[in-house]
Design an enzyme around this catalytic site. Sequence first.
Site, PDB file in Angstrom:
ATOM      1  CG  ASP A  11      -1.796   1.383   1.166  1.00 20.45           C
ATOM      2  OD1 ASP A  11      -2.520   1.374   0.167  1.00 20.45           O
ATOM      3  OD2 ASP A  11      -1.978   1.715   2.278  1.00 20.45           O
ATOM      4  CB  SER A  12       0.423   4.650  -0.763  1.00 14.13           C
ATOM      5  OG  SER A  12      -0.973   5.004  -0.009  1.00 14.13           O
ATOM      6  CB  CYS A  75      -3.075   0.270  -2.581  1.00 11.19           C
ATOM      7  SG  CYS A  75      -3.273   1.630  -3.200  1.00 11.19           S
ATOM      8  CD  GLU A 154      -0.340   7.172   5.763  1.00 11.00           C
ATOM      9  OE1 GLU A 154       0.815   7.111   6.410  1.00 11.00           O
ATOM     10  OE2 GLU A 154      -0.671   6.198   5.509  1.00 11.00           O
ATOM     11  CB  CYS A 186      -9.543   4.573  -0.105  1.00 10.58           C
ATOM     12  SG  CYS A 186      -7.745   5.117   0.525  1.00 10.58           S
ATOM     13  CG  HIS A 188      -5.218   5.392   3.913  1.00 10.18           C
ATOM     14  ND1 HIS A 188      -4.724   4.567   2.857  1.00 10.18           N
ATOM     15  CD2 HIS A 188      -4.192   5.663   4.734  1.00 10.18           C
ATOM     16  CE1 HIS A 188      -3.114   4.717   2.676  1.00 10.18           C
ATOM     17  NE2 HIS A 188      -3.110   5.620   4.079  1.00 10.18           N
TER      18      HIS A 188
END
Length: 265
Positions: A11-12, A75, A154, A186, A188
């Site tokens: 993932d990022s 992701c 984040e 997403c 996240h």
Amino acid sequence: MEEKKAIGLLDSGVGGLTLVKELNRLLPGEDIVYFGDTARMPYGAKEPEAVRSFATEIIEFLAATQDIKLLIVACNTATAVGLGYYQDRFPFPVLGVLEPGVQAALDKSRSRRIGVIGTEATIASKAYPNAILARDKEAKVFAKACPLFVLLVENQLTDTPEAYRIAESYLAPLKGQGIDTLILGCTHYPLMEHVLAAVMGEGVALVNSAQYTALAARDVLRAQGLLNSAQEGRRRFFVSGDPRNFEQIGKSLLGYDVKAFRVML
Ligand code: DGL
């Protein structure tokens, strides 16, 4: 001993950890290797070609340095812009997070009015509406990019009044469409599910694709006779940026100490 090999995830940043949590629950014996590309996040604001090449680079790194039996692109952005591309290039199965979430949303929705939220790149790719309409032509899909959500997660800002205000403003158009199901497109977003649930209200079911992707991973491994029956698997984490924030969020989400090694790709 093919079954002793690890499941690789990328993932990022911390988003894919929502899938690690589900894998730990469902398949506790599996070894996990995870790469969070924290130096180059957010992916959602980047061109599809750039995201595809970052993801390919990470898969190459994991394939070269770790023993991988299955790779999960944890992701949505990297899945939406390149799943077939990665599948054509690597010898192990490569799973994305999009299809499992789509199937779950179609199973849940009564009204066939389905909302999807994701990064700018995911929404621009139209991958979600395409996948939903390919299965059900009668469905109505309402999509909305929510680029600030990844930054709220984040930066550990999801419990602030600003998070609720931003969510209200992003989600207002979807509420106006009378959807009964909302796909968190997403990885996240499950980390701020409490905010999204409060804003959307009780009548809307939220789909966390991590849960369904973990089930899909189990099915793939079972079909290939590759399930690891060990007691407790090893978990290794790599990041491309500063590990501290990643380790903090990882520990609070996963409930165990997360040590992340910094790697320059
Ligand atoms: N977690 C990712 C996704 O599922 C990417 C977020 C980002 O880096 O923009 O789309």
